[in-house]
Design a protein around this motif. Structure first.
Motif, PDB file in Angstrom:
ATOM      1  N   ALA A  78       0.815  -1.219   0.000  1.00 39.25           N
ATOM      2  CA  ALA A  78       0.000   0.000   0.000  1.00 39.25           C
ATOM      3  C   ALA A  78       0.850   1.272   0.000  1.00 39.25           C
ATOM      4  N   ILE A  79       2.171   1.124  -0.054  1.00 36.14           N
ATOM      5  CA  ILE A  79       3.053   2.296  -0.079  1.00 36.14           C
ATOM      6  C   ILE A  79       2.744   3.115  -1.334  1.00 36.14           C
ATOM      7  N   LYS A  80       2.647   4.402  -1.163  1.00 34.97           N
ATOM      8  CA  LYS A  80       2.400   5.302  -2.295  1.00 34.97           C
ATOM      9  C   LYS A  80       3.730   5.768  -2.877  1.00 34.97           C
ATOM     10  N   LYS A  81       3.721   6.044  -4.161  1.00 31.48           N
ATOM     11  CA  LYS A  81       4.926   6.529  -4.833  1.00 31.48           C
ATOM     12  C   LYS A  81       5.438   7.784  -4.135  1.00 31.48           C
ATOM     13  N   GLY A  82       6.722   7.812  -3.830  1.00 31.44           N
ATOM     14  CA  GLY A  82       7.336   8.950  -3.163  1.00 31.44           C
ATOM     15  C   GLY A  82       7.277   8.881  -1.646  1.00 31.44           C
ATOM     16  N   SER A  83       6.588   7.874  -1.102  1.00 29.16           N
ATOM     17  CA  SER A  83       6.500   7.709   0.355  1.00 29.16           C
ATOM     18  C   SER A  83       7.786   7.104   0.898  1.00 29.16           C
ATOM     19  N   GLU A  84       7.951   7.230   2.198  1.00 31.15           N
ATOM     20  CA  GLU A  84       9.118   6.667   2.873  1.00 31.15           C
ATOM     21  C   GLU A  84       9.040   5.140   2.875  1.00 31.15           C
ATOM     22  N   ASP A  85      10.186   4.489   2.743  1.00 28.64           N
ATOM     23  CA  ASP A  85      10.250   3.027   2.773  1.00 28.64           C
ATOM     24  C   ASP A  85       9.913   2.509   4.167  1.00 28.64           C
ATOM     25  N   ILE A  86       9.497   1.259   4.236  1.00 31.62           N
ATOM     26  CA  ILE A  86       9.244   0.571   5.502  1.00 31.62           C
ATOM     27  C   ILE A  86      10.430  -0.355   5.765  1.00 31.62           C
ATOM     28  N   THR A  87      10.967  -0.324   6.986  1.00 35.70           N
ATOM     29  CA  THR A  87      12.060  -1.234   7.335  1.00 35.70           C
ATOM     30  C   THR A  87      11.640  -2.072   8.535  1.00 35.70           C
ATOM     31  N   LEU A  88      12.162  -3.281   8.591  1.00 34.14           N
ATOM     32  CA  LEU A  88      11.823  -4.213   9.649  1.00 34.14           C
ATOM     33  C   LEU A  88      13.044  -5.058   9.951  1.00 34.14           C
ATOM     34  N   GLU A  89      13.502  -5.024  11.210  1.00 34.38           N
ATOM     35  CA  GLU A  89      14.620  -5.880  11.607  1.00 34.38           C
ATOM     36  C   GLU A  89      14.123  -7.312  11.675  1.00 34.38           C
ATOM     37  N   ILE A  90      14.912  -8.231  11.106  1.00 34.24           N
ATOM     38  CA  ILE A  90      14.505  -9.635  11.072  1.00 34.24           C
ATOM     39  C   ILE A  90      15.751 -10.508  11.019  1.00 34.24           C
ATOM     40  N   GLY A  91      15.803 -11.522  11.864  1.00 37.66           N
ATOM     41  CA  GLY A  91      16.980 -12.385  11.890  1.00 37.66           C
ATOM     42  C   GLY A  91      18.228 -11.587  12.166  1.00 37.66           C
ATOM     43  N   ASN A  92      19.275 -11.807  11.353  1.00 35.88           N
ATOM     44  CA  ASN A  92      20.538 -11.078  11.497  1.00 35.88           C
ATOM     45  C   ASN A  92      20.610  -9.868  10.583  1.00 35.88           C
ATOM     46  N   GLY A  93      19.497  -9.479  10.004  1.00 36.75           N
ATOM     47  CA  GLY A  93      19.495  -8.353   9.084  1.00 36.75           C
ATOM     48  C   GLY A  93      18.194  -7.577   9.166  1.00 36.75           C
ATOM     49  N   MET A  94      17.811  -7.028   8.041  1.00 37.15           N
ATOM     50  CA  MET A  94      16.556  -6.292   7.970  1.00 37.15           C
ATOM     51  C   MET A  94      15.996  -6.377   6.561  1.00 37.15           C
ATOM     52  N   ILE A  95      14.690  -6.194   6.466  1.00 33.12           N
ATOM     53  CA  ILE A  95      14.088  -6.065   5.150  1.00 33.12           C
ATOM     54  C   ILE A  95      13.645  -4.622   4.981  1.00 33.12           C
ATOM     55  N   GLN A  96      13.741  -4.157   3.762  1.00 29.48           N
ATOM     56  CA  GLN A  96      13.311  -2.809   3.416  1.00 29.48           C
ATOM     57  C   GLN A  96      12.285  -2.953   2.310  1.00 29.48           C
ATOM     58  N   LEU A  97      11.139  -2.328   2.510  1.00 31.51           N
ATOM     59  CA  LEU A  97      10.052  -2.409   1.549  1.00 31.51           C
ATOM     60  C   LEU A  97       9.904  -1.066   0.859  1.00 31.51           C
ATOM     61  N   GLN A  98       9.825  -1.096  -0.473  1.00 32.78           N
ATOM     62  CA  GLN A  98       9.721   0.118  -1.275  1.00 32.78           C
ATOM     63  C   GLN A  98       8.532   0.028  -2.210  1.00 32.78           C
ATOM     64  N   TYR A  99       8.039   1.181  -2.584  1.00 28.81           N
ATOM     65  CA  TYR A  99       6.982   1.256  -3.585  1.00 28.81           C
ATOM     66  C   TYR A  99       7.455   0.582  -4.869  1.00 28.81           C
ATOM     67  N   LEU A 100       6.608  -0.209  -5.470  1.00 24.39           N
ATOM     68  CA  LEU A 100       6.895  -0.780  -6.785  1.00 24.39           C
ATOM     69  C   LEU A 100       5.832  -0.336  -7.771  1.00 24.39           C
ATOM     70  N   SER A 101       4.591  -0.777  -7.559  1.00 24.11           N
ATOM     71  CA  SER A 101       3.475  -0.334  -8.384  1.00 24.11           C
ATOM     72  C   SER A 101       2.199  -0.976  -7.867  1.00 24.11           C
ATOM     73  N   GLY A 102       1.100  -0.303  -8.037  1.00 27.34           N
ATOM     74  CA  GLY A 102      -0.188  -0.866  -7.654  1.00 27.34           C
ATOM     75  C   GLY A 102      -0.150  -1.570  -6.314  1.00 27.34           C
ATOM     76  N   LYS A 103      -0.496  -2.837  -6.292  1.00 27.88           N
ATOM     77  CA  LYS A 103      -0.495  -3.628  -5.056  1.00 27.88           C
ATOM     78  C   LYS A 103       0.711  -4.556  -5.019  1.00 27.88           C
ATOM     79  N   ASN A 104       1.864  -4.045  -5.405  1.00 27.57           N
ATOM     80  CA  ASN A 104       3.121  -4.789  -5.390  1.00 27.57           C
ATOM     81  C   ASN A 104       4.130  -4.039  -4.534  1.00 27.57           C
ATOM     82  N   VAL A 105       5.046  -4.790  -3.944  1.00 22.52           N
ATOM     83  CA  VAL A 105       6.077  -4.175  -3.126  1.00 22.52           C
ATOM     84  C   VAL A 105       7.437  -4.771  -3.503  1.00 22.52           C
TER      85      VAL A 105
END
Length: 132
Positions: A78-105
């Protein structure tokens, strides 16, 4: 004086969710461990679509934490174009979620401050992966 020994017990992973098509591979597995569960996420690095380059990372999680991961991935859709990325610490690292298009990340896995691999997911694929 061999350095290769016989393993007494083989750890077996149980499939939790899996996506496969000619362009994408994404799998979540788990195993029981001291009353909890350890999860392993494996996915095809979408930077290279012509070769097989798999990223895997592991993390411990309760059922509620797994639901939180699913919801965070859906929020990423649901991230909108130009919005801030979502980050989540997981395991020994982190995932970063970015806008891609429509209902895709677009999902990046980052370890030791360096991008390891990336893939993308649709909301429909996330629902298929997570049975919770």
């Amino acid at each position: 004086n061999s350095q290769i020994g016989k393993q007494e017990k083989v750890d077996k992973w149980t499939k939790y969710g899996k996506l496969t098509n000619p362009y994408k591979y994404f799998e979540i597995e788990f195993k029981e461990y001291d009353g909890g569960k350890i999860y392993r996420v494996s996915f095809q690095n979408m930077k290279y679509t012509e070769i097989t380059d798999i990223c895997s990372f592991q993390f411990e999680a309760t059922d509620d934490e797994l639901k939180y991961l699913k919801q965070t991935l859906l929020d990423g859709c649901a991230i909108k174009k130009g919005s801030e990325d979502i980050t989540l610490e997981i395991g020994n690292g982190m995932i970063q979620l970015q806008y891609l298009s429509g209902k895709n990340v677009r999902m990046w896995y980052i370890e030791d401050g360096k991008v390891a691999k990336r893939t993308w997911l649709s909301a429909k694929q996330i629902d298929k992966l997570f049975k919770v």
